[in-house]
Design a protein around this motif. Structure first.
Motif, mmCIF file in Angstrom:
data_model
loop_
_atom_site.group_PDB
_atom_site.id
_atom_site.type_symbol
_atom_site.label_atom_id
_atom_site.label_comp_id
_atom_site.label_asym_id
_atom_site.label_seq_id
_atom_site.Cartn_x
_atom_site.Cartn_y
_atom_site.Cartn_z
ATOM 1 N N UNK A 40 16.601 -4.657 10.248
ATOM 2 C CA UNK A 40 15.553 -5.506 11.124
ATOM 3 C C UNK A 40 14.632 -4.881 11.863
ATOM 4 N N UNK A 41 15.209 -3.849 12.569
ATOM 5 C CA UNK A 41 14.502 -2.839 13.437
ATOM 6 C C UNK A 41 13.336 -2.114 12.509
ATOM 7 N N UNK A 42 13.786 -1.774 11.387
ATOM 8 C CA UNK A 42 12.888 -0.892 10.376
ATOM 9 C C UNK A 42 11.849 -2.037 9.990
ATOM 10 N N UNK A 43 12.075 -3.128 9.684
ATOM 11 C CA UNK A 43 11.169 -4.085 9.276
ATOM 12 C C UNK A 43 9.987 -4.413 10.088
ATOM 13 N N UNK A 44 10.604 -4.711 11.372
ATOM 14 C CA UNK A 44 9.601 -4.715 12.541
ATOM 15 C C UNK A 44 8.578 -3.600 12.720
ATOM 16 N N UNK A 45 9.226 -2.437 12.850
ATOM 17 C CA UNK A 45 8.467 -1.237 12.857
ATOM 18 C C UNK A 45 7.273 -1.295 11.716
ATOM 19 N N UNK A 47 6.255 -3.812 10.141
ATOM 20 C CA UNK A 47 5.480 -4.993 9.997
ATOM 21 C C UNK A 47 4.183 -4.771 11.302
ATOM 22 N N UNK A 48 4.615 -4.119 12.280
ATOM 23 C CA UNK A 48 3.711 -3.897 13.361
ATOM 24 C C UNK A 48 2.451 -2.920 12.945
ATOM 25 N N UNK A 49 3.296 -1.605 12.259
ATOM 26 C CA UNK A 49 2.443 -0.612 11.771
ATOM 27 C C UNK A 49 1.197 -1.285 10.764
ATOM 28 N N UNK A 50 1.486 -2.372 9.891
ATOM 29 C CA UNK A 50 0.736 -2.747 9.056
ATOM 30 C C UNK A 50 -0.465 -3.589 9.399
ATOM 31 N N UNK A 51 -0.488 -3.825 10.806
ATOM 32 C CA UNK A 51 -1.556 -4.429 11.349
ATOM 33 C C UNK A 51 -1.859 -5.734 11.104
ATOM 34 N N UNK A 52 -3.017 -6.430 11.289
ATOM 35 C CA UNK A 52 -3.255 -7.851 11.117
ATOM 36 C C UNK A 52 -2.963 -8.272 9.515
ATOM 37 N N UNK A 53 -3.251 -7.602 8.704
ATOM 38 C CA UNK A 53 -3.421 -7.993 7.145
ATOM 39 C C UNK A 53 -1.785 -7.970 6.851
ATOM 40 N N UNK A 54 -0.815 -7.045 7.309
ATOM 41 C CA UNK A 54 0.501 -7.144 6.967
ATOM 42 C C UNK A 54 1.228 -8.241 7.626
ATOM 43 N N UNK A 55 0.683 -8.614 8.945
ATOM 44 C CA UNK A 55 1.318 -9.670 9.784
ATOM 45 C C UNK A 55 1.043 -11.098 8.959
ATOM 46 N N UNK A 56 -0.231 -11.062 8.486
ATOM 47 C CA UNK A 56 -0.688 -12.379 7.642
ATOM 48 C C UNK A 56 0.067 -12.473 6.409
ATOM 49 N N UNK A 57 0.422 -11.251 5.772
ATOM 50 C CA UNK A 57 1.057 -11.434 4.459
ATOM 51 C C UNK A 57 2.670 -11.733 4.678
ATOM 52 N N UNK A 58 3.433 -11.558 6.061
ATOM 53 C CA UNK A 58 4.547 -11.742 6.032
ATOM 54 C C UNK A 58 4.705 -13.302 6.599
ATOM 55 N N UNK A 59 3.478 -13.986 6.967
ATOM 56 C CA UNK A 59 3.780 -15.264 7.153
ATOM 57 C C UNK A 59 3.144 -15.652 8.502
ATOM 58 N N UNK A 60 2.349 -14.885 8.801
ATOM 59 C CA UNK A 60 1.594 -14.995 9.984
ATOM 60 C C UNK A 60 2.265 -14.597 11.573
ATOM 61 N N UNK A 61 1.765 -15.089 12.668
ATOM 62 C CA UNK A 61 2.204 -14.866 13.961
ATOM 63 C C UNK A 61 3.773 -15.142 14.295
#
Length: 275
Positions: A40-45, A47-61
């Motif tokens: 989960x910690x790796x996934x969070x890292x 997700x944060x590194x992917x920027x806005x596009x990655x965050x949106x792909x994961x389901x938004x804020x």
């Protein structure tokens, strides 16, 4: 990312029922929780590194909020495993101390036994003795995992036959050899109990008490554990150890409520005049 988060959620949903699983130890559960937490910690890292596009792909804020919830649940379950471990350790320590005390008291009653030579009792439910790896003395392989070894039934029946014929000393020796030959086998608990019975009928009450104590110590949750504890209590009473006998008998219904042995405790306590 969605697949990883779904997998994490499933692990969290199934973690609580897993505490009651017979085939999964607390160590296994703690290891799984640690692994999921690391993922989960790796996934969070990521997700944060992917920027806005990655965050949106994961389901938004809301993705980070869901991860926060999962991490909180992991922390709670990890704390539960630590609490359970502490409780189990306390029970094992208390039970081991009680058995160790009985070891000393029984040794004091045995002819030729030096109480100073009695070491610390093996932790209840601990590792099997080294004898488990020894080759079978009667030609059969040692039992493992409750599987019947070659010649095991025949050797048990032979010892039982000698007991039924009234040769109690010989039967006790045969049952002792059987337990050493087939440690951990499906009939080993019966052999230990019957060895105590044979010694009692031979008039060796301290030896019988020792046999039942050894049987209970080896398999404190085994099918003969309640019977071993009951007969140990009665034997201690016969030896004049009333306080220890009454305390031991009290443990039978406490540990094995509803068992046949528990139903015999009241009569045994009455015969000893237990409070």
């Amino acid at each position: 990312m969605r697949r990883v988060m779904l997998g994490t959620a499933l692990v969290l949903a199934l973690a609580a029922p897993a505490f009651a699983a017979d085939k999964q130890t607390l160590a296994d559960i703690r290891a799984e929780l640690a692994q999921v937490s690391a993922q989960l910690q790796e996934l969070r890292s990521e997700l944060v590194a992917s920027g806005a596009s990655g965050l949106q792909a994961a389901g938004g804020a809301s993705a980070l909020q869901r991860m926060d919830t999962m991490e909180a649940e992991l922390t709670r379950l990890t704390a539960m495993t630590e609490q359970l471990k502490d409780r189990v350790d306390k029970v094992v320590k208390d039970g081991t101390n009680r058995v160790g005390d009985l070891e000393f008291r029984v040794c004091e009653l045995e002819e030729g036994c030096d109480p100073s030579s009695v070491g610390q009792a093996q932790p209840l439910g601990g590792a099997a003795p080294a004898a488990a790896a020894a080759p079978a003395a009667s030609g059969g392989a040692a039992s493992t995992g409750g599987t019947m070894a070659m010649n095991e039934q025949a050797d048990f029946d032979r010892a039982k036959g000698v007991l039924d014929q009234g040769d109690f000393r010989a039967a006790a020796d045969l049952f002792k050899t059987f337990a050493e030959t087939y440690p951990g086998g499906p009939l080993t608990g019966d052999a230990g109990y019957l060895r105590g019975e044979a010694l009692m009928k031979a008039g060796d009450v301290p030896g019988a008490a020792r046999a039942w104590l050894d049987g209970f110590s080896a398999e404190p949750e085994g099918k003969r554990a309640a019977d071993d504890l009951l007969e140990l209590g009665k034997a201690l009473g016969t030896l004049g150890q009333k306080t220890e006998a009454c305390a031991t008998l009290t443990e039978v219904p406490a540990r094995f409520p509803g068992s046949e042995a528990a139903g015999k405790v009241a009569a045994a306590q009455a015969s000893l005049g237990c409070p």
